[in-house]
Every structure is written in structure tokens, then in C-alpha cells.
Design a protein around this motif. Sequence first.
Motif, PDB file in Angstrom:
ATOM      1  N   LEU A 111       0.831  -1.216   0.000  1.00 42.51           N
ATOM      2  CA  LEU A 111       0.000   0.000   0.000  1.00 42.51           C
ATOM      3  C   LEU A 111       0.858   1.255   0.000  1.00 42.51           C
ATOM      4  O   LEU A 111       0.578   2.235  -0.708  1.00 42.51           O
ATOM      5  CB  LEU A 111      -0.920  -0.014   1.223  1.00 42.51           C
ATOM      6  N   LYS A 112       1.912   1.226   0.786  1.00 44.48           N
ATOM      7  CA  LYS A 112       2.784   2.398   0.897  1.00 44.48           C
ATOM      8  C   LYS A 112       3.579   2.621  -0.405  1.00 44.48           C
ATOM      9  O   LYS A 112       3.835   3.761  -0.814  1.00 44.48           O
ATOM     10  CB  LYS A 112       3.725   2.251   2.092  1.00 44.48           C
ATOM     11  N   LEU A 113       3.995   1.501  -1.022  1.00 46.11           N
ATOM     12  CA  LEU A 113       4.711   1.618  -2.302  1.00 46.11           C
ATOM     13  C   LEU A 113       3.783   2.185  -3.382  1.00 46.11           C
ATOM     14  O   LEU A 113       4.197   2.967  -4.259  1.00 46.11           O
ATOM     15  CB  LEU A 113       5.265   0.269  -2.738  1.00 46.11           C
ATOM     16  N   LYS A 114       2.520   1.790  -3.329  1.00 45.57           N
ATOM     17  CA  LYS A 114       1.531   2.322  -4.285  1.00 45.57           C
ATOM     18  C   LYS A 114       1.354   3.828  -4.097  1.00 45.57           C
ATOM     19  O   LYS A 114       1.038   4.563  -5.029  1.00 45.57           O
ATOM     20  CB  LYS A 114       0.188   1.620  -4.098  1.00 45.57           C
ATOM     21  N   GLU A 115       1.529   4.283  -2.841  1.00 46.27           N
ATOM     22  CA  GLU A 115       1.399   5.718  -2.545  1.00 46.27           C
ATOM     23  C   GLU A 115       2.594   6.528  -3.061  1.00 46.27           C
ATOM     24  O   GLU A 115       2.600   7.758  -3.000  1.00 46.27           O
ATOM     25  CB  GLU A 115       1.255   5.926  -1.034  1.00 46.27           C
ATOM     26  N   GLY A 116       3.624   5.827  -3.530  1.00 47.60           N
ATOM     27  CA  GLY A 116       4.782   6.514  -4.102  1.00 47.60           C
ATOM     28  C   GLY A 116       5.936   6.702  -3.139  1.00 47.60           C
ATOM     29  O   GLY A 116       6.934   7.351  -3.475  1.00 47.60           O
ATOM     30  N   LYS A 117       5.850   6.125  -1.969  1.00 49.04           N
ATOM     31  CA  LYS A 117       6.937   6.290  -1.010  1.00 49.04           C
ATOM     32  C   LYS A 117       8.159   5.507  -1.465  1.00 49.04           C
ATOM     33  O   LYS A 117       8.042   4.494  -2.186  1.00 49.04           O
ATOM     34  CB  LYS A 117       6.501   5.822   0.375  1.00 49.04           C
ATOM     35  N   SER A 118       9.320   5.922  -0.992  1.00 51.78           N
ATOM     36  CA  SER A 118      10.570   5.247  -1.363  1.00 51.78           C
ATOM     37  C   SER A 118      10.673   3.910  -0.654  1.00 51.78           C
ATOM     38  O   SER A 118      10.044   3.675   0.384  1.00 51.78           O
ATOM     39  CB  SER A 118      11.776   6.115  -1.009  1.00 51.78           C
TER      40      SER A 118
ATOM     41  N   GLU B 184      11.910   4.310   2.912  1.00 52.26           N
ATOM     42  CA  GLU B 184      10.852   4.797   3.824  1.00 52.26           C
ATOM     43  C   GLU B 184       9.897   3.659   4.195  1.00 52.26           C
ATOM     44  O   GLU B 184       9.549   3.454   5.354  1.00 52.26           O
ATOM     45  CB  GLU B 184      10.047   5.918   3.148  1.00 52.26           C
ATOM     46  N   VAL B 185       9.475   2.937   3.157  1.00 50.84           N
ATOM     47  CA  VAL B 185       8.525   1.831   3.385  1.00 50.84           C
ATOM     48  C   VAL B 185       9.138   0.766   4.284  1.00 50.84           C
ATOM     49  O   VAL B 185       8.503   0.256   5.197  1.00 50.84           O
ATOM     50  CB  VAL B 185       8.075   1.218   2.045  1.00 50.84           C
ATOM     51  N   SER B 186      10.407   0.428   4.028  1.00 50.94           N
ATOM     52  CA  SER B 186      11.099  -0.596   4.815  1.00 50.94           C
ATOM     53  C   SER B 186      11.070  -0.254   6.296  1.00 50.94           C
ATOM     54  O   SER B 186      10.754  -1.103   7.139  1.00 50.94           O
ATOM     55  CB  SER B 186      12.536  -0.739   4.320  1.00 50.94           C
ATOM     56  N   GLU B 187      11.393   0.986   6.616  1.00 51.58           N
ATOM     57  CA  GLU B 187      11.435   1.405   8.027  1.00 51.58           C
ATOM     58  C   GLU B 187      10.038   1.502   8.624  1.00 51.58           C
ATOM     59  O   GLU B 187       9.820   1.147   9.792  1.00 51.58           O
ATOM     60  CB  GLU B 187      12.139   2.748   8.132  1.00 51.58           C
ATOM     61  N   GLU B 188       9.077   1.964   7.819  1.00 46.03           N
ATOM     62  CA  GLU B 188       7.711   2.145   8.350  1.00 46.03           C
ATOM     63  C   GLU B 188       7.005   0.819   8.651  1.00 46.03           C
ATOM     64  O   GLU B 188       6.088   0.771   9.474  1.00 46.03           O
ATOM     65  CB  GLU B 188       6.880   2.958   7.349  1.00 46.03           C
TER      66      GLU B 188
ATOM     67  N   TYR C  56      17.397  -6.542   3.519  1.00 44.99           N
ATOM     68  CA  TYR C  56      16.629  -7.692   4.017  1.00 44.99           C
ATOM     69  C   TYR C  56      15.163  -7.543   3.622  1.00 44.99           C
ATOM     70  O   TYR C  56      14.510  -8.502   3.202  1.00 44.99           O
ATOM     71  CB  TYR C  56      16.767  -7.815   5.533  1.00 44.99           C
ATOM     72  N   PHE C  57      14.656  -6.320   3.739  1.00 45.55           N
ATOM     73  CA  PHE C  57      13.264  -6.057   3.369  1.00 45.55           C
ATOM     74  C   PHE C  57      13.018  -6.404   1.906  1.00 45.55           C
ATOM     75  O   PHE C  57      12.007  -7.016   1.544  1.00 45.55           O
ATOM     76  CB  PHE C  57      12.925  -4.591   3.627  1.00 45.55           C
ATOM     77  N   SER C  58      13.945  -5.986   1.048  1.00 42.57           N
ATOM     78  CA  SER C  58      13.795  -6.243  -0.391  1.00 42.57           C
ATOM     79  C   SER C  58      13.774  -7.735  -0.682  1.00 42.57           C
ATOM     80  O   SER C  58      12.968  -8.227  -1.500  1.00 42.57           O
ATOM     81  CB  SER C  58      14.937  -5.560  -1.171  1.00 42.57           C
ATOM     82  N   GLU C  59      14.664  -8.483  -0.040  1.00 40.99           N
ATOM     83  CA  GLU C  59      14.715  -9.930  -0.253  1.00 40.99           C
ATOM     84  C   GLU C  59      13.423 -10.599   0.223  1.00 40.99           C
ATOM     85  O   GLU C  59      12.892 -11.500  -0.437  1.00 40.99           O
ATOM     86  CB  GLU C  59      15.914 -10.517   0.505  1.00 40.99           C
ATOM     87  N   LEU C  60      12.935 -10.159   1.365  1.00 43.20           N
ATOM     88  CA  LEU C  60      11.706 -10.731   1.935  1.00 43.20           C
ATOM     89  C   LEU C  60      10.501 -10.393   1.055  1.00 43.20           C
ATOM     90  O   LEU C  60       9.629 -11.229   0.823  1.00 43.20           O
ATOM     91  CB  LEU C  60      11.500 -10.170   3.345  1.00 43.20           C
ATOM     92  N   PHE C  61      10.475  -9.173   0.551  1.00 51.48           N
ATOM     93  CA  PHE C  61       9.375  -8.722  -0.308  1.00 51.48           C
ATOM     94  C   PHE C  61       9.305  -9.579  -1.570  1.00 51.48           C
ATOM     95  O   PHE C  61       8.229 -10.021  -1.991  1.00 51.48           O
ATOM     96  CB  PHE C  61       9.577  -7.242  -0.677  1.00 51.48           C
TER      97      PHE C  61
ATOM     98  N   THR D  92      10.731  -7.624  -6.733  1.00 50.58           N
ATOM     99  CA  THR D  92      11.437  -6.737  -5.802  1.00 50.58           C
ATOM    100  C   THR D  92      10.556  -5.529  -5.551  1.00 50.58           C
ATOM    101  O   THR D  92       9.618  -5.256  -6.335  1.00 50.58           O
ATOM    102  CB  THR D  92      12.778  -6.274  -6.399  1.00 50.58           C
ATOM    103  N   PRO D  93      10.798  -4.756  -4.476  1.00 53.41           N
ATOM    104  CA  PRO D  93      10.014  -3.549  -4.234  1.00 53.41           C
ATOM    105  C   PRO D  93      10.051  -2.582  -5.440  1.00 53.41           C
ATOM    106  O   PRO D  93       9.030  -1.968  -5.783  1.00 53.41           O
ATOM    107  CB  PRO D  93      10.669  -2.933  -3.000  1.00 53.41           C
ATOM    108  N   GLY D  94      11.231  -2.491  -6.059  1.00 55.57           N
ATOM    109  CA  GLY D  94      11.344  -1.597  -7.230  1.00 55.57           C
ATOM    110  C   GLY D  94      10.499  -2.082  -8.385  1.00 55.57           C
ATOM    111  O   GLY D  94       9.806  -1.288  -9.044  1.00 55.57           O
ATOM    112  N   GLN D  95      10.537  -3.384  -8.674  1.00 56.76           N
ATOM    113  CA  GLN D  95       9.729  -3.941  -9.758  1.00 56.76           C
ATOM    114  C   GLN D  95       8.242  -3.762  -9.465  1.00 56.76           C
ATOM    115  O   GLN D  95       7.448  -3.488 -10.373  1.00 56.76           O
ATOM    116  CB  GLN D  95      10.053  -5.439  -9.914  1.00 56.76           C
TER     117      GLN D  95
END
Length: 506
Positions: free
Chosen positions: A460-467, A470-474, A482-487, A494-497
Motif C-alpha cells: 500500500l505504501k509503495l503504491k502511494e509513491g513512497k521510497s 521509507e517503506v522498509s522502516e515504516e 533484508y526487506f527487499s529480499e523478503l518482499f 522486488t520492491p522496485g519492480q
Amino acid sequence: MKMIKVVICDDEVIVLDAVQSLIDWNRWGLTLVGTATNGITALELIKKQQPDLVLTDIRMPGLDGFALLEKLNEIESSSYYIIMSGFDEIDYYKKAIQLDVIDYLEKPISIERLEGCLDKAWKKIQTENEIKDLKQKWQDSQSLITEKKMIDLLNQTKLTEQQWNDVAGIKAAEITAVTVGVFRSNSFVEVKKIIRSFRSILDMEIFLVNDGETSVIIWLQYGDSDQLTDFLTALADLNTVIGIGSTYRNPLKIRRTYVEAHEAFKMGEFLEKGGVTAFAELNFSHKISDTLTTLEQNIIFSIRSADSERIDALLEDYLKDIKQNNVSPDVVKQECLKLIFLGLEVMKETGIEYRWKKENFVPYVELENFHSLEAIEKWLKYHFKEMLNWLKELRSKQKHISVQKACTYIDKNYSNDISLEKVASIVKMNPSYFSILFKEEVGLSYIKYITKIRIDKAKLKLKEGKSIAEVSEEVGYLNHRYFSELFKKMTGLTPGQFKKQQKSIF
């Protein structure tokens, strides 16, 4: 006063009826236990009832009175006899004297004459019973003294030769071997019969003593040791477990063979082996193997997961391994008791006190009374089943409210460090119990649920345009990598994709 039993034998029914009805049997404490109208029936009746007094006619069908008494003497009957006869013949009197009858009554029999005869018989029987009682009391007192002395001897940890000589009646120096056997006291009579058949052995002394629920045989040899082998062969045919300790040349080692006999006896009952179980053949293992310890852990896990079928299978494996490892009964009982208390610890994890269904139930007391592996297995399965039924019923009441409360808390605090222990404390549950309860209700483990919530929030946060940072910490991941690998593991991207995909969709 001991009841004196009477049997009357006469082929004349009128005589039987008259003697039964006209005599005040209670006057002498006599009890009429049966009547017979022929000698054959009379013989069977007397064998069955074992009367103290027999009143019999001479001339009866089947067997006459004298033939009946001769048959009874052959089987060593302890009855006293009174002859009733309508014939006043000197030969009959002589025959009656030879058969040691109390009296000879001529028919027709007067009440006064019969009562006088019964009074004479009663006095004779009473005198004989008193003598028997005195003899028995003396023998019992001697047996008790011997038993007490022998039991004291068996329990002496530091036995001296003088103590031995004072009790055993045979000097220690004269004895070539000592062996002890232990068996259940309910087989005492059977064992005693076999001992009697070996009493004639001149170079072996045998003691048989009661020791509570068990009885003890002590063999003292001062000759050929092969005679003990013959004795054990005879005992092996009995339908009872008899534990035999090792044979020692030094009689002062009697306690050691006694302790070994107890161990062998317990193992014989435990493995349900009939006949003789020798300590020397057992090769006891007094330590639980690593395999059993692993099984214990698996059983506890199955209790927590309330898997009844798995627990039954594990218990069978547990007890199967016990047999294969030849673990001593005492160690097995200790381990089984530990399992029960580990199960109770699992029950405590619910935060609710578990109560046994049976009042005043004490596990170790009940467990101590079992003497076979089968009995212990049934006992364990029964109590684990009761625990699991209680656990399942409690969970059905607890889990919905508690897990819903936990999920609400997680939804509000997913970005924080919310460990299982912390959430379990909020719903006031043991962490292990809460973890199982949570999975049952939600369908996911606690960790997977937290991860799913965080990744869903991250989407949801990535859809809102957050980096991504930012999303990882929130969502609670300070380590962006680690967040990217888990995602990616959870979504396949990946979060970027994921962000690019959302922009193209938009």
C-alpha cells in the motif's frame, strides 16, 4: 468357637428325618452340612464338605458303612465317626474299634443315647481342635521368628559372620553357595509345594519367607550346585514370575543376591515373562538412550499441537525402544513420570489449572503399582488422551477471543518490534501455547502472519509513491536489503519492480 460340621448317612429316610429334627444341634455348636442315603453319595459328600463328624449306618447300598470309613481313611480324612446299626454283632463291634469310631449306636436309637454320644464326640473334637490350635500357634510363632530373622539378615548392608551364624543355623564356613529368589506372595502355596518336594535334599537348606507383597526363597547349599538347577527347572513350570539373583559362594553376600533377585523379578513382570528370570541374563541398562530423549521431546511437541494420533504412535515407539534397550523398570517408571509432568507443564501454558478427573490422584503412586510395560502404556495413553481432550476443549473457548485481540494489536503495532513473547504477554498466555493457538485460528504461524501483514502494508505504501527505504522502516525493517529480499520472496517481485508495475498499471 469353631463351627463343627456334621454329615449323616443312612438309607432309611425316617432315620435321617428323625435325627435331623429331634436333635438340638446348636447345643454343641454343630452344623448339619448334608445327608446321604447311599455309600457312594456319602463318600462324595464327605470329600466335598470335609466334616468333623460323620454319623453312618452300616448297611447301605453302593458302599456299606465300614467300606465307606475305610475309603475315608485311605484319603486321610480327619473326620470322627459314629456308627448307627440295627445289628448287635460282636464282629461289627470289633470292626468299629479297628476303624477308631467314637461310638457304636444300636437301633432303635434313643434321643438320650444319641445326645450322650454327640456330647462325647463334641468334647473329643474340641480337645483335638485345641491341641491343633496350640501346635499351629507354636509353629506360626516359630515361622514368624525365622521370617523376621531372615528378613533382617537380607537387609543387613554390613553382615558379619557371627550375625549369619546366629540366624541361619548353618555356619557360614560350611556353606558353598547362597542364592535368593523373589516372587509374588499370591503364588506362595504353589512355591511351597515345590519346596516340600525338595526338602529331602540333604546338602541344601531352603527358607521361604514373606516380605509384604512379595515372598523370598533362600537357597543355602553345602554340596552339589546342580541341585539348584533342578529346583529352578521345577519353578519355571509355574505360571508366575520368579526373579533369581546371582549365586555367590560367600553367604555374607546374601543381600546382593536378594537385591538382584528383586531387579530380576521387576524386569520379569515388566516384560511379562512367565517363569524364572535370572539377573545374570538381564544385562540391565540404567540410562535412557539419546533416542528416547528425542522421543520425549517429540511427545511434548505433539501435546502442544494436540495431535492425538501422533502421540499414540510416539508412545508406542518410546516403549518399543525401552524394550530394545533393556531399561530397568524403575528407570522406565521415572521417565514415564517425567513425561506426565512435562505434559502438565504444557497444560500450565494455557494459564488455566489442569485438574485430574480422578479424585486424590497421585501419578507416582499409581504408576508404582504397575508391573508390566503394557499396563504402563495404557496408563500413559489414557492420561495423555485426557490432557488433550481438556486442551482441545479449552482452546475452542480461548483461541478466537485471544487471537482476535492479538491480531488487533499487531495491526496497530506492526511497525514496532513486536515479538511473540510480547504479544503473548498482552493476551496473558504462555508463548509456546499462544503460538500453537494462533496458528490453529489464523492458519499461519505467528512469524508468517507478521511478515504477511508487513508486506501487505508495504504494498500500500509503495503504491502511494513512497521510497523503498521509507517503506522498509515504516513496516518495521531497518535493514532495507533484508526487506527487499523478503518482499521478493513473498510477492515474486522486488520492491522496485512492484513500484514500476503499479505505475504502468496506473
